[in-house]
Design an enzyme around this catalytic site. Structure first.
Site, PDB file in Angstrom:
ATOM      1  N   THR A  35       0.844  -1.264   0.006  1.00 27.78           N
ATOM      2  CA  THR A  35      -0.046   0.034  -0.076  1.00 27.78           C
ATOM      3  C   THR A  35       0.848   1.416   0.238  1.00 27.78           C
ATOM      4  OG1 THR A  35      -1.834  -1.057   1.061  1.00 27.78           O
ATOM      5  CG2 THR A  35      -1.861   1.135   1.144  1.00 27.78           C
ATOM      6  N   HIS A  46      -7.789   4.605  -1.444  1.00 19.79           N
ATOM      7  CA  HIS A  46      -8.039   4.146   0.053  1.00 19.79           C
ATOM      8  C   HIS A  46      -9.479   4.474   0.539  1.00 19.79           C
ATOM      9  CE1 HIS A  46      -4.862   2.627   3.030  1.00 19.79           C
ATOM     10  NE2 HIS A  46      -5.974   2.884   3.877  1.00 19.79           N
TER      11      HIS A  46
HETATM   12  C1  LIG Z   1     -11.865   0.573   8.142  1.00 23.15           C
HETATM   13  C2  LIG Z   1     -11.047   0.500   7.105  1.00 23.15           C
HETATM   14  C3  LIG Z   1      -9.736   0.070   7.215  1.00 23.15           C
HETATM   15  C4  LIG Z   1      -8.882   0.022   6.264  1.00 23.15           C
HETATM   16  N1  LIG Z   1      -7.369  -0.487   6.574  1.00 23.15           N
HETATM   17  C5  LIG Z   1      -6.631  -0.681   5.367  1.00 23.15           C
HETATM   18  C6  LIG Z   1      -5.541  -1.240   5.845  1.00 23.15           C
HETATM   19  O1  LIG Z   1      -5.093  -1.629   6.716  1.00 23.15           O
HETATM   20  N2  LIG Z   1      -4.634  -1.282   4.700  1.00 23.15           N
HETATM   21  C7  LIG Z   1      -5.101  -0.943   3.128  1.00 23.15           C
HETATM   22  O2  LIG Z   1      -4.073  -1.091   2.329  1.00 23.15           O
HETATM   23  N3  LIG Z   1      -6.072  -0.407   3.197  1.00 23.15           N
HETATM   24  C8  LIG Z   1      -6.983  -0.479   3.998  1.00 23.15           C
HETATM   25  N4  LIG Z   1      -8.307   0.316   3.859  1.00 23.15           N
HETATM   26  C9  LIG Z   1      -8.517   0.889   2.528  1.00 23.15           C
HETATM   27  C10 LIG Z   1      -9.330  -0.388   1.857  1.00 23.15           C
HETATM   28  O3  LIG Z   1      -8.345  -1.398   1.485  1.00 23.15           O
HETATM   29  C11 LIG Z   1      -9.918   0.065   0.564  1.00 23.15           C
HETATM   30  O4  LIG Z   1      -8.825   0.692  -0.480  1.00 23.15           O
HETATM   31  C12 LIG Z   1     -11.097   0.851   0.678  1.00 23.15           C
HETATM   32  O5  LIG Z   1     -12.057   0.605   1.791  1.00 23.15           O
HETATM   33  C13 LIG Z   1     -12.029   0.816  -0.592  1.00 23.15           C
HETATM   34  O6  LIG Z   1     -12.884   1.983  -0.456  1.00 23.15           O
HETATM   35  P1  LIG Z   1     -14.502   1.665  -0.116  1.00 23.15           P
HETATM   36  O7  LIG Z   1     -14.428   1.390   1.574  1.00 23.15           O
HETATM   37  O8  LIG Z   1     -15.110   2.780  -0.443  1.00 23.15           O
HETATM   38  O9  LIG Z   1     -14.894   0.316  -0.913  1.00 23.15           O
HETATM   39  C14 LIG Z   1      -9.026   0.481   5.004  1.00 23.15           C
HETATM   40  C15 LIG Z   1     -10.640   0.949   4.770  1.00 23.15           C
HETATM   41  C16 LIG Z   1     -11.326   0.914   5.784  1.00 23.15           C
HETATM   42  C17 LIG Z   1     -12.720   1.327   5.470  1.00 23.15           C
END
Ligand SMILES: Cc1cc2nc3c(=O)[nH]c(=O)nc-3n(C[C@H](O)[C@H](O)[C@H](O)COP(=O)(O)O)c2cc1C
Length: 371
Positions: free
Chosen positions: A159, A270
């Protein structure tokens, strides 16, 4: 008397999750960077994409299967890595892992997951991709890569859009910390959401499960700013499996990533959680697809809420698509049954959308359909 709660859309799952979850947890999952303009703009860009229906094509037999790297997925969407999923409900990570195993789709296992990376790949029957955050000087990062390799991971997601954790006012207002602490504010919040609080008490407070053994530590607030192209080149040498670069929206970055030898790029902002002013990733996807050509693997996440959204992302150039928040909300709404309901409804919507477009498979979706 009325049976189990029914989820018919993302809005249903989110509304049910909002009732069940403490404000602190709901705002952590739902929140975005800054004022949330970036998230809203991407949702609006997705909404504005039109798909051209076609008539008189025999679409009786429709196939949702797609190839991701070297294997056949039964459905064209997976689960993006998310930290601390067990906050949405005890056992949420393993529900996601079982969903991945059943449908042969990848579940992203976050560096800051609430279940260990070893357990996740076992329960997902190999359908797990480990997500890596570069942190501090990078020495802990290297150890995590070796651990993922030893556990049998074949795909690593690096990431790249978190050089520092974004400011998310809704999280800050609620005093959200990872791992979280219970002060007077949280006490009132938890008391007003007794179902969540009782089950979380029973199963224990979720922790950063990859950092409970000696030699592995993680500080969420530690800077991740030292990651650079030289680090990526070292990682490319260290990791001989599939390497996915996640969090890319610039065409120039995408071209350079391809040259360095990553195996796929995950176009994403993200979920709008990092830079409020970032461009809508769904539009960046189209530009990156045009620049990189038809055959380079492009993955997509951010703002996907429905089956039609999945089809739109494929039409804009994605080879595979991931959901984030929606998966956690469906679990908070109704546990594993809620997750199944949501995934089934998305799959059904995709199938119905293919029929409307005169397509029988995902591979037939192209930019000529979307405007
Ligand atoms: C609660 C939460 C925690 C997340 N934690 C991470 C993480 O630890 N690593 C990462 O690469 N992306 C993380 N993300 C981003 C997600 O991988 C993804 O990019 C994003 O949720 C996609 O958008 P959407 O929620 O609108 O579908 C997180 C997203 C959320 C909502």
């Amino acid at each position: 008397m009325f049976g189990a709660p029914q989820i018919h859309s993302y809005a249903d799952a989110r509304a049910m999750a909002r009732k069940y979850l403490p404000w602190m947890v709901f705002d952590y999952i739902d929140g975005a960077a800054g004022e949330g303009h970036g998230e809203a703009m991407n949702l609006s860009a997705l909404c504005d994409i039109r798909l051209q229906p076609r008539v008189l094509v025999n679409v009786t037999k429709r196939d949702l299967g797609v190839t991701v790297f070297d294997h056949q997925a039964k459905i064209p969407f997976g689960i993006s890595p998310m930290g601390m999923c067990n906050l949405s409900r005890p056992g949420a990570d393993l529900m996601l892992a079982r969903m991945a195993a059943k449908n042969k789709v990848p579940v992203g296992v976050s560096t800051v997951a609430s279940t260990s990376l070893e357990k996740m790949i076992e329960v997902a029957e190999g359908h797990a991709w480990f997500q890596l955050y570069f942190s501090g000087s990078g020495s802990g990062t290297t150890r995590l890569v070796e651990r993922a390799k030893a556990a049998g991971y074949r795909t690593l997601i690096l990431t790249l859009d978190v050089p520092e954790v974004g400011r998310r006012p809704r999280e800050l207002r609620r005093g959200f910390k990872m791992p979280f602490r219970i002060g007077p504010k949280q006490f009132v919040d938890f008391a007003l959401h007794p179902k969540w609080s009782l089950s979380s008490l029973l199963y224990g407070k979720p922790d950063l499960a990859n950092f409970t053994q000696p030699g592995f530590e993680f500080d969420r607030t530690e800077s991740r700013a030292a990651a650079d192209w030289a680090f990526l080149e070292r990682l490319r040498d260290q990791w001989d499996g599939n390497l996915v670069a996640k969090g890319v929206t610039s065409v120039e970055d995408a071209q350079r990533l391809k040259t360095v030898g990553v195996d796929a790029i995950q176009v994403s902002t993200h979920g709008g959680r990092q830079l409020d002013s970032a461009p809508p990733p769904i539009l960046a996807l189209r530009d990156i697809r045009q620049a990189l050509g038809d055959s380079f693997p492009l993955l997509y996440d951010t703002g996907i809420r429905s089956g039609e959204d999945v089809v739109k992302a494929y039409a804009m150039g994605a080879d595979f698509v991931f959901f984030g928040r929606a998966m956690q909300f469906s679990i908070a709404a109704a546990g594993e049954a809620g997750l199944k309901q949501y995934c089934d409804l998305v799959a059904e919507e995709i199938s119905l959308t293919l029929a409307q477009l005169g397509n029988t498979e995902m591979a037939g979706l192209s930019q000529s359909l979307a405007y």
